[in-house]
Write an enzyme that holds these catalytic residues in place. Structure first.
Site, PDB file in Angstrom:
ATOM      1  N   CYS A   1      -7.842  -7.098  -2.862  1.00  0.00           N
ATOM      2  CA  CYS A   1      -6.959  -5.939  -2.625  1.00  0.00           C
ATOM      3  C   CYS A   1      -5.523  -6.378  -2.365  1.00  0.00           C
ATOM      4  CB  CYS A   1      -7.459  -5.153  -1.429  1.00  0.00           C
ATOM      5  SG  CYS A   1      -9.206  -4.809  -1.520  1.00  0.00           S
TER       6      CYS A   1
ATOM      7  N   LYS B   1      -1.551   4.162  -1.028  1.00  0.00           N
ATOM      8  CA  LYS B   1      -2.558   3.092  -0.935  1.00  0.00           C
ATOM      9  C   LYS B   1      -1.946   1.725  -1.284  1.00  0.00           C
ATOM     10  CE  LYS B   1      -5.902   0.400  -1.078  1.00  0.00           C
ATOM     11  NZ  LYS B   1      -7.314   0.276  -0.911  1.00  0.00           N
TER      12      LYS B   1
END
Ligand code: SAJ
Length: 411
Positions: free
Chosen positions: A269, A215
């Site tokens: 993010c 991720k």
């Protein structure tokens, strides 16, 4: 095959937790969403939403009205527990996993043998193991002695990182492939089985550390590639080349696919996650760190451009177009556009008029103006976000204006 509905607790009702909880509820599961904010809980229980995401309002309304989605301040017993709490960083870009630790401790008393515990929050490498250690510490009764083998744990623990793109969350929640990093073989399989009940993409299994790093790697990859585009924009500015044309032409090569420059990288993010890699392996993550710095320095470069242009005027009106962190959303988190606008206001180099068509009356920090008024009054127009609303303006309105277009929408 008929799928047995499950009782599911989703911890954290933000941009990931709320869509996930609602989707699972509309699939027939009984979902309790848990959040520490009483206002969030009340809003959802009325069938309304506190964040903006296309079609989320419809999904939440239908999930709440079906009786399958409820919100509360505390969890209760269930079959599956999903953590979707934030992982920000502290000063010096050190990851802060305290929300994950706290949510894990909150859930611990409710666990029974056979439960599935899934960490969806973006996590530094080693966090899923940390979660296991906390649960083992809080609930030794659920973790049989090692002599019985690593697969004999009676609570299944896995990391399944969220990968959805804000603006397309509801579609990507279903269609994206998923990576499941189980703490052991049984945990992988049980978690994969669960995701296959609502995901149409492929579900891949691995160990927890690989899933965590995968991720972080996805977002670092995008950050590095945007940094390349941003660096090109600086080079082109120095050499008098149009960066947009350059990229368009270079991308005609079959193996070149350069992303777009902008005023910097925002959101919660891509501007955050690469630091989790740098923190874990600082000596090895040289490129990832530099990319973060290139993107992080871009707002300052834009501000200096505006200052240089403003010096030609006496008290110029500077129109800042867009405040969101990217096109066609209302999200202002870590937004370079907002950062630049704030700094221009503070610099006192002129009168700043900002426009953000996706933000309503709730924004009080400084006044917002509509686009026609700014087009009329501004001496300098600074495009900060490539919102569709800005793309279609009559080019005649730009005549006589100094234009600084950080997104290349008015070429
Ligand atoms: N940006 C550019 N140039 C580009 C593309 C993006 O300057 O060519 C900027 C945007 O304007 C924005 C920032 O980058 O400020 C990030 O936007 P984004 O659309 O690239 O990504 P996010 O932050 O909305 O979502 C990302 C996604 N990750 C990847 O595409 C690898 C999403 O799939 C993740 O789930 C999400 O981060 C997350 O939650 O981690």
């Amino acid at each position: 095959m008929k799928i047995e509905p499950k009782k599911i607790i989703v911890m954290g009702l933000g941009y990931i937790g709320l869509p996930t909880a609602s989707l699972l509820a509309t699939k027939g599961n009984h979902v309790l969403g848990v959040d520490i904010n009483p206002l969030t809980v009340e809003t959802i229980n009325r069938g309304e939403i506190h964040i903006v995401e296309p079609d989320l309002d419809i999904l939440v309304r239908s999930a709440v009205h079906s009786g399958n989605l409820k919100a509360a301040l505390v969890p209760e017993g269930a079959d599956i527990f999903i953590l979707a709490v934030p992982t920000p960083f502290k000063d010096d870009h050190i990851p802060d996993i305290s929300y994950i630790e706290a949510a894990t401790r909150t859930i611990a008393p409710y666990l029974v043998s056979g439960n599935l515990f899934i960490l969806e929050s973006t996590s530094p490498v080693g966090t899923t193991e940390r979660v296991r250690d906390i649960l083992e510490e809080e609930r030794p009764d659920l973790f049989p002695a090692p002599s019985k083998g690593s697969n004999s744990r009676s609570v299944y623990i896995a990391h399944c990182p969220e990968r959805v793109l804000p603006g397309q969350i509801l579609r990507e929640l279903i269609t994206n492939d998923r990576i499941i990093g189980g703490i052991n073989q049984d945990s992988r399989e049980k978690t994969a089985e669960f995701y296959r009940t609502f995901v149409s993409g492929d579900v891949f299994v691995t160990d927890a550390r690989t899933a965590e790093l995968a991720k972080l790697t996805e977002n670092a990859f995008r950050d590095v590639n945007i940094a390349f585009a941003n660096e090109l924009s600086l080079i082109c500015d120095r050499l008098g080349v149009d960066v947009w044309e350059l990229i368009e032409l270079a991308n005609r090569h079959p193996r070149v696919n350069i992303l777009q420059p902008g005023p910097g990288v925002g959101g919660h993010c891509i501007a955050v996650d690469p630091w989790f890699i740098v923190d874990a392996a600082p000596e090895e993550s040289r490129l990832i760190r530099i990319a973060r710095e290139v993107n992080g320095n871009k707002p300052e470069w834009v501000i200096n451009k505006v200052k240089a242009k403003a010096a030609r005027f006496k008290n110029p009106v500077i129109g800042c177009l867009g405040l969101a962190f990217k096109a066609n959303i209302d999200d202002l988190r870590e937004s370079p556009a907002l950062d630049i606008t704030r700094k221009l206001i503070a610099s006192g180099i002129g009168e700043v008029m900002a426009c953000e068509p996706n933000v309503n009356d709730g924004f009080k920090e400084f006044p917002l103006y509509d686009l026609p008024r700014i087009l009329q009054e501004a001496d300098i127009l600074l495009v900060l976000v490539d919102h569709d609303d800005f793309k279609t303006i009559d080019r005649e309105a730009l005549k006589e204006k100094v234009v600084i277009d950080t997104r290349g929408i008015w070429r």
